[in-house]
Structure formats: C-alpha cells, structure tokens
Design an enzyme around this catalytic site. Structure first.
Site, short mmCIF file in Angstrom:
data_model
loop_
_atom_site.label_atom_id
_atom_site.label_comp_id
_atom_site.label_asym_id
_atom_site.label_seq_id
_atom_site.Cartn_x
_atom_site.Cartn_y
_atom_site.Cartn_z
N ASP A 81 0.84 -1.20 0.00
CA ASP A 81 0.00 0.00 0.00
C ASP A 81 0.87 1.25 0.00
OD1 ASP A 81 0.91 -0.18 2.60
OD2 ASP A 81 -1.09 -0.18 3.53
N GLU A 93 8.37 -4.32 11.32
CA GLU A 93 8.85 -3.03 10.82
C GLU A 93 9.32 -2.13 11.95
OE1 GLU A 93 7.56 0.72 7.91
OE2 GLU A 93 6.24 -1.02 8.11
#
Length: 272
Positions: free
Chosen positions: A52, A190
């Site tokens: 995305d 992340e």
C-alpha cells in the site's frame, strides 16, 4: 553440446518455510507495475510485495491510507502478469479488513480472484484476529505485519521505532505468537529493536521478514523506489541505496530534451 536451462523453481509458502528451516535468507521487495516486477522477478527476488506504499511512491499521497481496494487490485494484477518465479503478496488497504471480518473476507477474495496474487498481508495482531481467521478459513495465505504499522500512523502520531518499552515489546511477542497460531505463513516486523526481532524469529517457526528490524531475522524487505534511489527524500537508518536512479534518469531526460531542442534527435538514421 546442447545446454539445458534448469527449470525455474516457483516460490510458495512451503518453499519460504523450507528457506527458514535451512537458514537461507528471504529477499523481498515492493512492486507496483508490470515492467518493474518483471525485472525484480528475473533478478531473483523471492517475494514481491504489492504494498500500500503505492499510495506514497506511485500516487504521491502523504500516507498509505488513501489507496483503495480497487487500486490495489489494479497494481497487483499488473505485477502478477510479469511474474514467473516470485511469490506475490498484496497489502490489504486501510478500511478493507479492520473491525469487520466479513468485509475482510470479501476484500481478500476479491484480491485473490481479480489479481491472481498468491497471498495477502494485514497489519495488526489480536485486534484483527477475527479477520485473519475468516480469511484463512477460505484458504487464502496470510502474512502478518507488526511493529510500525503505517495504516495506524494517526493513532501513533509518529514513524519512530516501535516496541522499545517492555509493555509494547511483550504485546508484540504475544501478537506474533497469535498470528502464527492462527495460521499465518510469515510476519513482517517493521522498525523495532533488533534484539526484539531476533527473539521473535527465534521463538517462531514461520519466516520473519524485517524492515528496520536488524539482521537476525529470516529475510529483508525494502521499498524498491527507496533502494534504487528513485526516491531521494526518504533516508531512514535502515535503508541501503543500491543505485542512484534519480540522477541517472534525470541526466537521461535532460539529454533527451537537449537533443530534441538542438534538432539532434531524431537523426536521419532514426527516421523512416
């Protein structure tokens, strides 16, 4: 003497699991279009993530939130048509799975049917348990995503390192275990401390892919526009630039403009 090329081994969730078990690192990059995906696939990248992050690097939005399910399917379809070897994972966009497991299932099925992708990725842990369960029940491979979750940027208010404090680190460990127990085939971590990422990779038997999570995980992922130096503004510590395509492309375009203006292009040899 004839030379026979070896068959291309198509990457599957089974192959990725085997890679972890034998200690082979997994390479993963983002891809959003046919031409780039073909280059990355031929170069040997194991997993292509239709991220995305297309909202940022392809459409110019400040965050990943604006991109729609239809747009993600468009990008994913373009990538899948180019791929001969890599495993293609598609990010489920913001609003397509949070809080409603029925909507999550419909979204995942649309991505798989309309794009031909091989799996989907969702951000979050316990709070999206029902959505993950419903999607997996339909036979759709699911990759998790913990740590810094860009779709929650307005909740966190910053892109700083996550899970530095003990409470958040413990929740991340619990969420990672939950995602594995539910049946996720891999998890992206992340921007979290390297020692925490190592704990997750050691405790879990599924592949753990890091981005800003240190070297002690099972693989790495970067945004392709960042690692190729097309995007010059983004400069986090975890990013290694492998090229300076921004400068190369700028020089090429400037030379083209110069040649057109000076009537050097096209030459007689370039005319019919």
């Amino acid at each position: 003497m004839s030379v026979h090329k070896s068959e291309v081994k198509i990457i599957t969730t089974h192959q990725l699991q085997n890679m972890k078990e034998r200690g082979e690192k997994i390479s993963m990059l983002t891809a959003y279009d046919f031409s780039m995906a073909g280059i990355l696939d031929a170069a040997g990248v194991d997993v292509l993530l239709v991220g995305d992050s297309a909202s940022n690097v392809m459409a110019g939005h400040e965050t990943t939130l604006p991109i729609t399910l239809d747009q993600m399917i468009y990008h994913a379809s373009s990538v899948v048509r180019a791929v001969k070897r890599a495993f293609v994972v598609v990010d489920m966009p913001f609003g397509s799975y949070q809080g409603n497991s029925s909507e999550a299932l419909r979204s995942a099925i649309r991505i798989m049917k309309e794009s031909g992708a091989h799996g989907i990725k969702l951000e979050g842990g316990a709070e999206i348990k029902e959505s993950v369960t419903r999607i997996l029940s339909a036979g759709v491979p699911v990759m998790g995503h913990l740590g810094l979750t860009p779709q929650s940027i307005y909740k966190f208010g910053t892109y700083t390192v996550r899970a530095k404090e003990e409470e958040e680190a413990e929740k991340l460990l619990q969420d990672a275990q939950l995602l594995q127990d539910l049946g996720c085939f891999a998890i992206v971590l992340e921007k979290i401390p390297a020692d925490l990422a190592q704990r997750v990779a050691t405790q879990l038997h599924i592949p753990i892919i890091g981005i800003g999570a240190g070297p002690h995980v099972d693989g790495q992922v970067l945004v392709v526009h960042d690692m190729l130096g097309i995007n010059k503004e983004f400069k986090p510590r975890f990013l290694r630039r492998y090229a300076d395509l921004h400068s190369i492309m700028t020089d090429a375009v400037q030379n083209y403009v110069k040649d057109v203006k000076s009537r050097d292009f096209p030459s007689d040899k370039e005319a019919y």
